[in-house]
Write a protein that holds these residues in place. Structure first.
Motif, PDB file in Angstrom:
ATOM      1  N   TYR A 135      31.499   7.407  -1.652  1.00 51.31           N
ATOM      2  CA  TYR A 135      30.969   6.384  -0.759  1.00 51.31           C
ATOM      3  C   TYR A 135      29.475   6.243  -1.047  1.00 51.31           C
ATOM      4  O   TYR A 135      28.782   7.237  -1.269  1.00 51.31           O
ATOM      5  N   HIS A 144      30.019   0.853   0.190  1.00 48.39           N
ATOM      6  CA  HIS A 144      31.138   0.785  -0.755  1.00 48.39           C
ATOM      7  C   HIS A 144      31.862   2.120  -0.848  1.00 48.39           C
ATOM      8  O   HIS A 144      31.270   3.177  -0.624  1.00 48.39           O
ATOM      9  N   ARG A 145      33.126   2.037  -1.181  1.00 49.05           N
ATOM     10  CA  ARG A 145      33.939   3.199  -1.540  1.00 49.05           C
ATOM     11  C   ARG A 145      34.500   2.929  -2.925  1.00 49.05           C
ATOM     12  O   ARG A 145      35.307   2.011  -3.112  1.00 49.05           O
ATOM     13  N   LEU A 150      33.055  -1.916   2.117  1.00 46.57           N
ATOM     14  CA  LEU A 150      33.637  -1.330   3.324  1.00 46.57           C
ATOM     15  C   LEU A 150      33.280  -2.141   4.562  1.00 46.57           C
ATOM     16  O   LEU A 150      32.183  -2.682   4.663  1.00 46.57           O
ATOM     17  N   CYS A 202      31.758   8.334   7.084  1.00 50.68           N
ATOM     18  CA  CYS A 202      32.322   7.406   6.108  1.00 50.68           C
ATOM     19  C   CYS A 202      33.700   6.917   6.536  1.00 50.68           C
ATOM     20  O   CYS A 202      34.078   5.772   6.237  1.00 50.68           O
ATOM     21  N   GLU A 206      34.980   3.013   6.787  1.00 50.87           N
ATOM     22  CA  GLU A 206      36.110   2.410   6.083  1.00 50.87           C
ATOM     23  C   GLU A 206      37.246   2.005   7.016  1.00 50.87           C
ATOM     24  O   GLU A 206      38.301   1.559   6.559  1.00 50.87           O
ATOM     25  N   VAL A 228      25.866   4.805   5.351  1.00 49.25           N
ATOM     26  CA  VAL A 228      27.133   4.191   4.941  1.00 49.25           C
ATOM     27  C   VAL A 228      27.806   3.533   6.141  1.00 49.25           C
ATOM     28  O   VAL A 228      28.280   2.388   6.060  1.00 49.25           O
TER      29      VAL A 228
END
Length: 275
Positions: A135, A144-145, A150, A202, A206, A228
């Protein structure tokens, strides 16, 4: 630390590339040493708060690579690494977030690296070591992952929200937290305790959870994961918990106020916390 550093897109990109490269190298070291066997090297705040030789080896590698690439940057690491910043940038690092999981072989522990300027996280990288899932986020640039953008989960009633939590290592504080969590459990969908604060944040980012609350966090626990989460549409707040330590509350922006009111009502927030 310099207060006049211009934080440009180019600087953020440089910091991100470096953080990703170093996190991947540290993850490889951790995997190799995990395969060779792991033993507790010491305990910190209590017998359940463990540190291994690999924690120290990982931090040593990360510190050396970051400051070798960018002399003059500052460094704050969980295992004691401290360097003042001459450049305006400070790295905040947890070399293995989720050490107990690492010790037992549970696949939920991460390398967490954040780059701050004047205390504000500009870049965050969280790499789940056993799975390789990575992540990352850049302030103002999204989260982003493994390259996929995300977003937090869509709005849901409180009764349908999955909440992640964690427990402090000090037994008296754990007891207080357990009582409050017992009051929270009946009003949400369910509660999980995966064991890595960085990855927990994270998971909110997500959409794998609707909220996260934990007392006893330090800057290296949440610097990268918090960025994140925020860049994916969540809101975070640092407060005082029932045990008198720093409490992190995180939830999607659209449901944050209700979640905060609920964790306050069940007693996870100190009664005398301002506001």
């Amino acid at each position: 630390m310099s207060a006049a550093l211009a934080v440009t897109p180019e600087l953020r990109e440089e910091l991100l590339r470096l953080a990703l490269d170093v996190a991947r190298e540290a993850a490889e070291l951790i995997r190799r040493e995990r395969a060779a066997g792991v033993e507790v090297a010491a305990t910190k705040t209590s017998l359940t708060d463990v540190v291994t030789r690999v924690d120290h080896d990982s931090e040593r590698l990360i510190r050396g690579r970051l400051l070798g690439a960018r002399p003059g940057d500052g460094f704050l690491g969980e295992e004691g690494g401290r360097d003042e910043s001459d450049s305006g940038v400070r790295w905040v690092v947890d070399p293995i977030d989720g050490t107990v999981n690492f010790l037992y072989g549970l696949p939920q522990y991460a390398v967490s690296i954040a780059a701050e300027v004047d205390g504000v996280a500009q870049v965050g990288v969280v790499l789940n070591v056993p799975t390789g899932v990575t992540y990352w986020a850049v302030l103002g640039g999204g989260a982003h992952r493994d390259g996929t953008p995300l977003r937090v989960r869509e709005p849901a009633p409180l009764s349908q929200r999955l909440v992640i939590t964690g427990f402090n290592y000090e037994p008296p504080i754990r007891a207080l937290q357990a009582q409050a969590i017992a009051r929270l459990l009946p009003v949400v969908r369910d509660i999980r305790r995966p064991g890595s604060a960085a990855l927990d944040l994270c998971h909110v980012a997500e959409g794998a959870a609707d909220g996260y609350v934990e007392e006893g966090l330090n800057p290296w626990d949440h610097a990268a994961g918090g960025l994140v989460a925020r860049e994916a549409g969540a809101r975070t707040a640092l407060m005082t918990g029932i045990g008198g330590l720093t409490l992190m509350v995180c939830a999607p922006e659209h449901g944050f106020e209700e979640f905060l009111a609920t964790v306050t009502e069940v007693g996870l927030v100190a009664a005398d916390h301002p506001g």
